[in-house]
Design a protein around this motif. Structure first.
Motif, PDB file in Angstrom:
ATOM      1  N   UNK A 133      37.985  27.314  39.503  1.00  0.00           N
ATOM      2  CA  UNK A 133      39.314  27.302  40.094  1.00  0.00           C
ATOM      3  C   UNK A 133      39.651  28.600  40.798  1.00  0.00           C
ATOM      4  N   UNK A 134      40.830  29.139  40.508  1.00  0.00           N
ATOM      5  CA  UNK A 134      41.300  30.358  41.170  1.00  0.00           C
ATOM      6  C   UNK A 134      40.385  31.542  40.903  1.00  0.00           C
ATOM      7  N   UNK A 135      39.672  31.526  39.776  1.00  0.00           N
ATOM      8  CA  UNK A 135      38.774  32.638  39.451  1.00  0.00           C
ATOM      9  C   UNK A 135      37.714  32.823  40.523  1.00  0.00           C
ATOM     10  N   UNK A 136      37.286  31.746  41.149  1.00  0.00           N
ATOM     11  CA  UNK A 136      36.248  31.851  42.172  1.00  0.00           C
ATOM     12  C   UNK A 136      36.766  32.601  43.405  1.00  0.00           C
ATOM     13  N   UNK A 137      38.059  32.584  43.588  1.00  0.00           N
ATOM     14  CA  UNK A 137      38.658  33.287  44.720  1.00  0.00           C
ATOM     15  C   UNK A 137      39.015  34.733  44.384  1.00  0.00           C
ATOM     16  N   UNK A 138      39.435  34.972  43.150  1.00  0.00           N
ATOM     17  CA  UNK A 138      40.013  36.278  42.818  1.00  0.00           C
ATOM     18  C   UNK A 138      39.132  37.156  41.936  1.00  0.00           C
ATOM     19  N   UNK A 139      38.128  36.606  41.285  1.00  0.00           N
ATOM     20  CA  UNK A 139      37.191  37.422  40.507  1.00  0.00           C
ATOM     21  C   UNK A 139      35.885  37.512  41.284  1.00  0.00           C
ATOM     22  N   UNK A 140      35.410  38.725  41.509  1.00  0.00           N
ATOM     23  CA  UNK A 140      34.119  38.862  42.177  1.00  0.00           C
ATOM     24  C   UNK A 140      33.063  38.136  41.357  1.00  0.00           C
ATOM     25  N   UNK A 141      32.402  37.194  41.975  1.00  0.00           N
ATOM     26  CA  UNK A 141      31.489  36.324  41.251  1.00  0.00           C
ATOM     27  C   UNK A 141      30.052  36.834  41.242  1.00  0.00           C
ATOM     28  N   UNK A 142      29.790  37.985  41.898  1.00  0.00           N
ATOM     29  CA  UNK A 142      28.433  38.513  41.847  1.00  0.00           C
ATOM     30  C   UNK A 142      28.201  39.193  40.512  1.00  0.00           C
ATOM     31  N   UNK A 143      26.970  39.188  40.079  1.00  0.00           N
ATOM     32  CA  UNK A 143      26.615  39.744  38.771  1.00  0.00           C
ATOM     33  C   UNK A 143      25.766  40.992  38.974  1.00  0.00           C
ATOM     34  N   UNK A 144      26.257  42.116  38.377  1.00  0.00           N
ATOM     35  CA  UNK A 144      25.507  43.376  38.470  1.00  0.00           C
ATOM     36  C   UNK A 144      24.995  43.552  39.897  1.00  0.00           C
ATOM     37  N   UNK A 145      25.915  43.812  40.798  1.00  0.00           N
ATOM     38  CA  UNK A 145      25.709  43.671  42.234  1.00  0.00           C
ATOM     39  C   UNK A 145      24.460  44.387  42.735  1.00  0.00           C
ATOM     40  N   UNK A 146      24.030  43.978  43.920  1.00  0.00           N
ATOM     41  CA  UNK A 146      22.785  44.499  44.490  1.00  0.00           C
ATOM     42  C   UNK A 146      22.761  46.017  44.434  1.00  0.00           C
ATOM     43  N   UNK A 147      21.682  46.545  43.927  1.00  0.00           N
ATOM     44  CA  UNK A 147      21.561  47.985  43.799  1.00  0.00           C
ATOM     45  C   UNK A 147      22.152  48.527  42.520  1.00  0.00           C
ATOM     46  N   UNK A 148      22.716  47.656  41.703  1.00  0.00           N
ATOM     47  CA  UNK A 148      23.299  48.098  40.442  1.00  0.00           C
ATOM     48  C   UNK A 148      24.704  48.629  40.637  1.00  0.00           C
ATOM     49  N   UNK A 149      25.402  48.810  39.531  1.00  0.00           N
ATOM     50  CA  UNK A 149      26.736  49.377  39.570  1.00  0.00           C
ATOM     51  C   UNK A 149      27.809  48.362  39.874  1.00  0.00           C
ATOM     52  N   UNK A 150      28.973  48.884  40.239  1.00  0.00           N
ATOM     53  CA  UNK A 150      30.142  48.050  40.460  1.00  0.00           C
ATOM     54  C   UNK A 150      30.331  47.668  41.917  1.00  0.00           C
ATOM     55  N   UNK A 151      29.480  48.173  42.789  1.00  0.00           N
ATOM     56  CA  UNK A 151      29.656  47.905  44.197  1.00  0.00           C
ATOM     57  C   UNK A 151      30.690  48.839  44.811  1.00  0.00           C
ATOM     58  N   UNK A 152      31.149  48.484  46.006  1.00  0.00           N
ATOM     59  CA  UNK A 152      32.065  49.341  46.737  1.00  0.00           C
ATOM     60  C   UNK A 152      33.492  48.832  46.653  1.00  0.00           C
ATOM     61  N   UNK A 153      34.408  49.718  47.016  1.00  0.00           N
ATOM     62  CA  UNK A 153      35.814  49.351  47.028  1.00  0.00           C
ATOM     63  C   UNK A 153      36.084  48.284  48.071  1.00  0.00           C
ATOM     64  N   UNK A 154      35.429  48.402  49.218  1.00  0.00           N
ATOM     65  CA  UNK A 154      35.672  47.445  50.290  1.00  0.00           C
ATOM     66  C   UNK A 154      35.380  46.012  49.896  1.00  0.00           C
ATOM     67  N   UNK A 155      34.291  45.786  49.169  1.00  0.00           N
ATOM     68  CA  UNK A 155      33.938  44.427  48.779  1.00  0.00           C
ATOM     69  C   UNK A 155      34.722  43.953  47.563  1.00  0.00           C
ATOM     70  N   UNK A 156      35.574  44.828  47.028  1.00  0.00           N
ATOM     71  CA  UNK A 156      36.335  44.484  45.827  1.00  0.00           C
ATOM     72  C   UNK A 156      37.837  44.403  46.069  1.00  0.00           C
ATOM     73  N   UNK A 157      38.289  44.755  47.265  1.00  0.00           N
ATOM     74  CA  UNK A 157      39.731  44.766  47.515  1.00  0.00           C
ATOM     75  C   UNK A 157      40.332  43.371  47.329  1.00  0.00           C
TER      76      UNK A 157
END
Length: 406
Positions: free
Chosen positions: A207-231
């Motif tokens: 549901x809404x989680x697919x839109x509002x929660x980043x669905x990638x797991x342990x993003x490419x390269x490790x870590x939390x990823x960037x701010x831009x892809x998380x805004x």
């Protein structure tokens, strides 16, 4: 879904019904009820309050470059964020809904680690929330707990998630990190098993989680990823394990900080590799109780012991930041420092509020951990800190800003 949430928070549905008498969409009413149900944990959603009416740091991430790694930010956090409303009156009102095996919650001071709501925290600049969940007493849904204390019989996990989504709709340049930990000991025989796991998986992936929660797991390269892809989105930190036999094929979003790799009350901190392929490591300080002092220790002794652990870990984070800058490389290191603590088994008890703020007498003239942490952060201004998780984040009033680094 985003438009729907924005309309609810702007009060457009209420206005259209009151002024025109038009029949609002059933989905509008359903979402409005969910948001109302969230208030005991999230706080007032206040449909008239948009981004312009929020606090000084309500949009502090929006001015930062998209390329900024989240792991490089200094992020204020709220420890046990759902406890802010757990007063004696709350405890009394929930007496019917707690354990039936003769085990009763302790005094509310034992559990309460905040006095301002999640909404207040977001508007104040807090971006990391430590949340503890388990099945509600009827096993119907997921509720928020702290130990044996049920924190609300009304506000469930999905209700609060929708409230967070709504806040993000009004603050699209921000991101919110939610740390979900399964709370054991809520009732006799309870465990994080079939039904609880199924409800959580659905809440975080459908549901809404697919839109509002980043669905990638342990993003490419490790870590939390960037701010831009998380805004405009939630980044999940998972302090729970799923049953491999039942959910082995399920890929949950976010960073997995397995409880099996999280030592209890480790004074010197610990390293937890959460993405072996990328060698992505979380360095954590969670020395929540100075039990090595014994149970007849003083408040200043407890505050000093906790502050020593916090200082050492923040200095480690700062040194890592300097090394990374000098080498021009990214280590994907994530630092999480819990400035929260208690010593409830002490005589007399050192409750979370006493640890954070002192006891208000000449015994603690320098205050508690928070006041002394503020002085430390002034000296460390400009350093990399990582996530700093606070009890009673609102005191002193400049504490959140000092963590951010402004």
């Amino acid at each position: 879904m985003r438009g729907l949430l924005a309309r609810i928070f702007a009060g457009c549905v209420a206005v259209s019904v009151a002024v025109t008498g038009a029949r609002a969409d059933l989905g509008d009413f359903a979402l409005q009820k969910v948001l109302q149900d969230s208030t005991e944990i999230f706080g007032e959603t206040d449909p008239s309050a948009g981004a312009s009416s929020a606090g000084q740091y309500a949009n502090w991430m929006s001015t930062l470059p998209d390329s900024t790694p989240l792991a490089r930010l200094n992020i204020p956090g709220a420890h046990d964020a759902a406890t802010w409303n757990y007063t004696a009156a709350t405890q009394a009102s929930l007496a019917y809904a707690t354990r039936c095996d003769g085990t009763a919650p302790l005094t509310p001071q034992t559990y309460r680690t905040q006095r301002r709501s999640m909404r207040d925290a977001l508007d104040a600049g807090v971006r990391f929330f430590d949340l503890r969940f388990a099945l509600d007493p009827a096993d119907d849904g997921l509720a928020f707990w702290h130990g044996a204390a049920l924190l609300s019989a009304r506000s469930g996990v999905e209700d609060v998630l929708f409230a967070v989504y709504g806040w993000l709709e009004m603050h699209k340049g921000e991101t919110v990190l939610l740390s979900f930990q399964y709370e054991g000991g809520t009732k006799e025989g309870a465990g994080f098993e079939g039904r609880a796991q199924g409800l959580l998986v659905r809440a975080l992936t459908e549901g809404a989680a697919r839109e509002y929660i980043r669905q990638d797991r342990d993003v490419a390269g490790g870590g939390l990823g960037t701010l831009g892809e998380s805004r405009g989105k939630v980044v999940l930190l998972r302090r729970f394990d799923l049953d491999e036999e039942q959910y082995g094929g399920v890929t949950l979003p976010g960073v997995h900080l397995s409880p099996g790799r999280w030592p209890d009350n480790e004074k010197d901190g610990f390293a937890l590799v959460y993405d072996e392929a990328a060698n992505a490591t979380a360095f954590v300080e969670d020395y929540y109780e100075p039990s090595d002092l014994g149970n007849n220790s003083t408040v200043p002794e407890n505050v000093a012991a906790k502050l020593d652990a916090v200082r050492a870990h923040l200095e480690k984070a700062a040194a890592d930041g300097e090394e990374e800058e000098s080498s021009s490389t990214s280590t994907s290191s994530l630092f999480i420092t819990f400035a929260s603590g208690e010593h409830n088994t002490n005589g007399p008890p050192v409750f979370p509020e006493t640890m954070a703020l002192g006891n208000g007498t000449e015994v603690t003239p320098a205050g508690g951990v928070n006041q002394q942490l503020a002085a430390l952060l002034r000296d460390m201004r400009g350093s990399r800190l990582g996530i700093v998780v606070l009890d009673f984040f609102d005191e002193p009033e400049d504490l959140v800003g000092l963590v951010i680094g402004v």
